[in-house]
Design a protein around this motif. Structure first.
Motif, PDB file in Angstrom:
ATOM      1  N   ASN A 182     -12.579  11.660   5.329  1.00 45.57           N
ATOM      2  CA  ASN A 182     -13.021  10.267   5.213  1.00 45.57           C
ATOM      3  C   ASN A 182     -12.520   9.584   3.940  1.00 45.57           C
ATOM      4  N   GLU A 183     -12.597  10.277   2.794  1.00 45.68           N
ATOM      5  CA  GLU A 183     -12.126   9.702   1.536  1.00 45.68           C
ATOM      6  C   GLU A 183     -11.227  10.719   0.852  1.00 45.68           C
ATOM      7  N   TRP A 184      -9.950  10.465   0.891  1.00 47.36           N
ATOM      8  CA  TRP A 184      -8.977  11.395   0.347  1.00 47.36           C
ATOM      9  C   TRP A 184      -8.876  11.233  -1.168  1.00 47.36           C
ATOM     10  N   PRO A 185      -8.810  12.335  -1.932  1.00 43.83           N
ATOM     11  CA  PRO A 185      -8.652  12.219  -3.382  1.00 43.83           C
ATOM     12  C   PRO A 185      -7.365  11.476  -3.734  1.00 43.83           C
ATOM     13  N   LYS A 186      -7.481  10.447  -4.499  1.00 42.40           N
ATOM     14  CA  LYS A 186      -6.342   9.589  -4.795  1.00 42.40           C
ATOM     15  C   LYS A 186      -5.300  10.320  -5.634  1.00 42.40           C
ATOM     16  N   ASN A 187      -4.088  10.448  -5.045  1.00 34.61           N
ATOM     17  CA  ASN A 187      -2.915  10.999  -5.739  1.00 34.61           C
ATOM     18  C   ASN A 187      -3.065  12.442  -6.200  1.00 34.61           C
ATOM     19  N   PHE A 188      -4.071  13.167  -5.710  1.00 35.14           N
ATOM     20  CA  PHE A 188      -4.219  14.558  -6.142  1.00 35.14           C
ATOM     21  C   PHE A 188      -3.038  15.399  -5.664  1.00 35.14           C
ATOM     22  N   PHE A 189      -2.632  15.194  -4.416  1.00 35.95           N
ATOM     23  CA  PHE A 189      -1.486  15.906  -3.891  1.00 35.95           C
ATOM     24  C   PHE A 189      -0.207  15.094  -4.023  1.00 35.95           C
ATOM     25  N   GLY A 190      -0.229  14.079  -4.880  1.00 32.95           N
ATOM     26  CA  GLY A 190       0.926  13.217  -5.020  1.00 32.95           C
ATOM     27  C   GLY A 190       0.968  12.186  -3.907  1.00 32.95           C
ATOM     28  N   ASP A 191       1.964  11.354  -3.928  1.00 38.01           N
ATOM     29  CA  ASP A 191       2.121  10.293  -2.932  1.00 38.01           C
ATOM     30  C   ASP A 191       3.405  10.548  -2.159  1.00 38.01           C
ATOM     31  N   ALA A 192       3.300  11.427  -1.127  1.00 42.81           N
ATOM     32  CA  ALA A 192       4.495  11.824  -0.373  1.00 42.81           C
ATOM     33  C   ALA A 192       5.156  10.632   0.294  1.00 42.81           C
ATOM     34  N   THR A 193       4.348   9.775   0.910  1.00 44.84           N
ATOM     35  CA  THR A 193       4.900   8.591   1.580  1.00 44.84           C
ATOM     36  C   THR A 193       5.585   7.680   0.579  1.00 44.84           C
ATOM     37  N   GLY A 194       4.934   7.484  -0.553  1.00 44.99           N
ATOM     38  CA  GLY A 194       5.509   6.635  -1.592  1.00 44.99           C
ATOM     39  C   GLY A 194       6.811   7.193  -2.131  1.00 44.99           C
ATOM     40  N   GLU A 195       6.900   8.521  -2.273  1.00 46.21           N
ATOM     41  CA  GLU A 195       8.123   9.139  -2.766  1.00 46.21           C
ATOM     42  C   GLU A 195       9.265   8.939  -1.781  1.00 46.21           C
ATOM     43  N   VAL A 196       8.987   9.107  -0.477  1.00 47.35           N
ATOM     44  CA  VAL A 196      10.013   8.902   0.544  1.00 47.35           C
ATOM     45  C   VAL A 196      10.481   7.450   0.537  1.00 47.35           C
ATOM     46  N   ARG A 197       9.516   6.524   0.432  1.00 46.58           N
ATOM     47  CA  ARG A 197       9.848   5.100   0.408  1.00 46.58           C
ATOM     48  C   ARG A 197      10.726   4.760  -0.796  1.00 46.58           C
TER      49      ARG A 197
END
Length: 425
Positions: free
Chosen positions: A393-408
């Motif tokens: 429901n609420e994912w920890p913000k940026n804990f695992f990095g931003d995979a989508t943002g990195e690809v973009r």
């Protein structure tokens, strides 16, 4: 099985709130947020409840051989700038026949040693038996709902952090046996805790075995190979299949095809790792094999219906192997009734747990997920609720990095560079 724990004024935890455990519980969070402190509280109570000194109230550790954690002094145990110099630990356990509840408050005595101020025991979480510290080291004993008592004595001082004294139990009459049963249930669950820390022992080229089965694997997994040697020495129906079980998971993780225990004479043994038709000594293969080996051994070596506490089981493993730890924990939990409480930083382990729920190979209630973060100097627990589709429901913000943002960002930079290179030609 442990069902709940709650900490107050304990290291980074001003108030943890209720931490509810499932058959598999994962604790995530950044470094130095307080995850390990939650695990340490259970280990602290274990080494207190199993202490050879019956009169001890809280064993803060310091014995490198027998203790699991070294908490230092009472001041080291307290949270920074506490409003009250009282450390509180609560826990609920489910034994073979019933559920037992414990609440204990610790303070310092005149010698700066930790002592129980209030010990409460219950079998329903509502009616509490209490041992309340009085003056000059004496304790008052109260039955449920009592506000006055005639039971007061220095001989009623609690024992090993979880038990009323024998004198107190005797003085309580028929209800004393019920209080004793509650304590025994809690002690049994604490005794059945196995712990494997994040720093594992290095493999050896040759192992000298005295033909005895180890009682524990050890906090660094140093006895894991001897458990394999003991298992390999038993054949037929009496074999516990430990070597075969470990080999199965090494193969699933694509680390090895199988493990072999090879005698080389005079009580000496080699551990061989087979892969792609080649057999190599354990010390000659990748670090991941020797580091995950204690995890796999402990999963099947620990007694059924016991609790295993693990810190960073994923170290030195490639992503697929990390993700398969989720399957290991769930399978062993279902087959052997073993509870896993795991501190991890592995996104792959976490994601596979979601996938197993999404594919109906696991139910959300089989796994509790928590994220630990800091607010100023205090640890704060965030429950990660997973629905039947494995969604959080609420994912920890940026804990695992931003995979989508990195690809973009990568795609954008690639297009800009290619455009600039064409323009310069």
């Amino acid at each position: 099985m442990f069902k709940r724990i709650k900490l107050e004024n304990f290291k980074a935890w001003r108030n943890s709130g209720d931490v509810n455990f499932s058959p598999v519980t994962l604790l995530l969070g950044e470094n130095s947020t307080g995850k390990s402190s939650l695990l340490q509280s259970l280990l602290l109570m274990k080494q207190t409840a199993t202490s050879p000194d019956r009169s001890i109230h809280l064993n803060l550790g310091g014995d490198e051989v027998n203790d699991y954690v070294d908490m230092g002094s009472f001041d080291d145990l307290l949270i920074k700038d506490p409003k009250s110099r009282t450390v509180s630990i609560e826990m609920d356990v489910v034994g073979k026949k019933s559920r037992s509840f414990l609440k204990v408050n610790y303070k310092q005595d005149s010698k700066k040693s930790p002592v129980i101020d209030l010990l409460q025991l219950s079998n329903d979480g509502q009616d509490w038996y209490r041992a309340q510290r009085s003056d000059k080291g004496a304790f008052n004993i109260y039955l449920p709902n009592e506000i006055r008592t005639s039971l007061k004595s220095r001989e009623y001082s609690p024992e090993r952090g979880v038990s009323f004294s024998k004198d107190a139990i005797y003085s309580m009459g028929p209800t004393g046996s019920e209080v004793e049963d509650i304590s025994l249930s809690i002690i049994r669950e604490l005794e059945a805790v196995s712990y494997l820390g994040p720093l594992r022992s290095k493999p050896r080229r040759t192992y000298i075995w005295n033909r005895t089965r180890p009682g524990i694997i050890g906090v660094d997994g140093g006895e894991a190979v001897f458990a394999l040697l003991a298992s390999n020495n038993v054949s037929g129906k009496k074999s516990d299949g430990l070597v075969e079980a470990v080999s199965k998971w090494l193969k699933k993780m694509r680390i090895a095809d199988k493990l072999e225990v090879k005698p080389i004479g005079a009580g000496n043994y080699n551990i061989l790792v087979h892969r792609d038709g080649v057999a190599a000594n354990l010390i000659d293969v990748g670090t991941g094999v020797s580091q995950v080996l204690p995890v796999l051994v402990l999963a099947y070596f620990a007694p059924e219906k016991s609790t295993i506490i693990l810190e960073e089981p994923e170290i030195h493993l490639h992503p697929l192997a990390q993700s398969l730890l989720a399957e290991l924990f769930l399978e062993v939990s279902s087959e052997r009734g073993v509870q896993f409480i795991v501190e991890t930083h592995s996104e792959h382990l976490f994601r596979r747990m979601q996938t197993l729920v999404a594919t109906k190979k696991a139910e959300p209630e089989q796994c509790a997920l928590y994220f630990v973060e800091r607010e100023d100097s205090d640890a704060v627990l965030k429950t990660l609720k997973m629905d039947k589709y494995g969604r959080i429901n609420e994912w920890p913000k940026n804990f695992f990095g931003d995979a989508t943002g990195e690809v973009r960002k990568q795609a954008k930079e690639t297009m800009q560079r290619m455009k600039a290179e064409r323009a310069s030609q």
